[in-house]
Design a protein around this motif. Structure first.
Motif, short mmCIF file in Angstrom:
data_model
loop_
_atom_site.label_atom_id
_atom_site.label_comp_id
_atom_site.label_asym_id
_atom_site.label_seq_id
_atom_site.Cartn_x
_atom_site.Cartn_y
_atom_site.Cartn_z
N CYS A 90 0.76 -1.27 0.13
CA CYS A 90 0.07 0.08 0.05
C CYS A 90 0.85 1.07 -0.11
CB CYS A 90 -0.88 -0.03 1.30
SG CYS A 90 -2.28 -1.04 1.06
N THR A 107 -6.94 3.32 -4.31
CA THR A 107 -7.74 2.78 -3.05
C THR A 107 -8.51 3.89 -2.62
OG1 THR A 107 -6.33 3.32 -1.26
CG2 THR A 107 -6.42 1.19 -2.27
N LEU A 165 -12.62 1.09 -3.37
CA LEU A 165 -12.27 0.48 -2.28
C LEU A 165 -12.39 1.09 -0.88
CD1 LEU A 165 -8.91 -1.18 -3.68
CD2 LEU A 165 -11.22 -2.32 -3.32
N THR A 213 -9.92 2.69 4.78
CA THR A 213 -10.30 1.83 3.54
C THR A 213 -10.50 0.59 3.82
OG1 THR A 213 -8.64 3.14 2.26
CG2 THR A 213 -9.02 0.89 1.47
#
Length: 430
Positions: free
Chosen positions: A84, A208, A212, A285
């Motif tokens: 990430c 994201t 997401l 997230t």
């Protein structure tokens, strides 16, 4: 989450990567708001820094909250690992970083988000990299664009802004034949609607920030590794196959096998580029992902209703939604995206540029923002905003001409969205 029978998507989007907090029993993954982590002893510290043991050192590299999100997204995409980072644009650079070098190029689809086109056509030149843009429907053109210096092929599963759907399997076959990784931006489709790795992709990237998370609160990105590519098959990818001077000659692929790209992304990419996702963003997230399948079902349901209404309106020239039976991509959409084509598409307004501006300014429910994938319905005139830096030819190739607006259909009542578009079109085309 690996023992016992295979779990379904709806279960994994809630549970993958997470267990109750061992210190407190907290059921939701805590926000580990810590810069650094205490080592057990000097030997433990040395093992972590020497990549002999996995653990937490410093939150630029690893963080417990972010680690849960990484495992969850890798699980949903069918990958072996994930890294990430701070945004979708960061994820694209992180994906290319171990593969590229001065003089190397990436073959990229012409149908990409305008910011990605700018990043690939302008910004990466500062690294000595370059991009060749081709129509990825034309597989012979893709083959012709690949040369000895090509290091990856890049596309979007469902392209922003037009909602165009890519035949990932066909493109993956071309990349495989050339010994190259295929990188797929799966932001618009999400793993619920499309699984690029199952269709042959090597790496999957996401913003994201979009579907997401789904609530428009934080930015973030992720690179997900399939673990299936042989980085040592030739000498094209020395960052992964050759000795790494910073780790006493360690060879990432030889040492970590299928996890080579993931380990490199953390140990080199995050260490030196510093494109780190913060733990609060990861927390938001994670909460968004828990309802991903439910939201995507509603996005698709609403998008079909709105796109159908727009297609039948005399004030609209055309609608690009691939989920429409009239779409030239209808057969591909049914074959490759059986759960639906997401909530993103464009439509052309009769009256051109000025009518598009009036339309955007007249909407009441739709929000005029530079984002997509929110629970709220969003709209933007790409030619004057997200794709403004492109040439007119690039705008047309990307599906962002001056008479076109992009919509990201949310999860409100579809009837309310249609009514809002109706009154705005009346104002724009009066």
């Amino acid at each position: 989450m690996t023992d016992g029978p295979a779990l379904g998507f709806d279960t994994l989007q809630i549970h993958a990567g997470a267990t109750p907090d061992p210190a407190t029993g907290a059921r939701q993954t805590p926000i580990y708001q810590s810069t650094a982590y205490v080592f057990r002893d000097a030997d433990h510290a040395a093992a972590l820094f020497n990549l002999q043991e996995v653990g937490f050192i410093y939150s630029r590299l690893t963080n417990p909250t972010v680690a849960v999100l990484q495992e969850r997204l890798a699980t949903l995409e069918g990958g072996v690992g994930a890294v990430c980072c701070s945004s979708g644009h960061a994820a694209q650079i992180m994906a290319l970083f171990p593969l590229m070098g001065p003089g190397k190029n990436v073959v990229a689809s012409t149908r990409l988000y305008g910011g990605t086109v700018t990043q690939f056509s302008q910004t990466i030149k500062r690294f000595g990299w370059s991009a060749k843009f081709v129509d990825t429907d034309d597989l012979e053109a893709v083959k012709a664009a690949i040369d000895d210096d090509t290091r990856a092929v890049f596309c979007e599963s469902i392209a922003n802004p037009g909602g165009y759907v890519t035949d990932i399997r066909a493109l993956a076959d071309v990349a495989d034949a050339a010994g190259l990784p295929l990188i797929v931006d799966n932001t618009s489709a999400t793993p619920y609607l499309c699984n690029p790795i199952a269709q042959g992709a090597t790496l999957v990237v996401h913003s994201t920030t979009k579907y997401l998370t789904g609530n428009g609160t934080v930015t973030g990105g992720v690179v997900i590794d399939s673990g299936k590519f042989d980085w040592s098959a030739n000498d094209k990818f020395p960052s992964l196959s050759a000795p790494e001077p910073a780790y006493h000659g360690l060879k990432f692929h030889e040492t970590f096998g299928g996890l080579a790209f993931t380990f490199h992304g953390i140990a080199i990419g995050l260490r030196d580029l510093g494109m780190t996702m913060n733990p609060q963003a990861a927390h938001y997230t994670l909460m968004g992902v828990e309802t991903l399948s439910l939201r995507m079902q509603r996005h698709v349901e609403n998008a079909i209703k709105v796109a159908t209404w727009l297609e039948n309106d005399d004030r609209v020239d055309y609608v690009t939604y691939a989920g429409l039976p009239s779409s030239p991509y209808a057969e591909r959409a049914e074959r490759c995206y059986p759960k639906g084509c997401g909530g993103l598409f464009t439509f052309a307004v009769k009256g051109g540029y000025e009518a598009c501006i009036k339309l955007v300014d007249s909407l009441k429910i739709f929000s005029h923002v530079a984002n997509l994938g929110d629970t709220r319905s969003l709209i933007i005139h790409s030619a004057s905003t997200t794709h403004r830096q492109l040439t007119p030819e690039q705008q047309e190739a990307a599906g962002a001409g001056p008479n076109v607006v992009r919509v990201s259909i949310g999860i409100e009542n579809a009837e309310d969205l249609i009514a809002d578009l109706d009154q705005a079109l009346a104002a724009a085309c009066g």
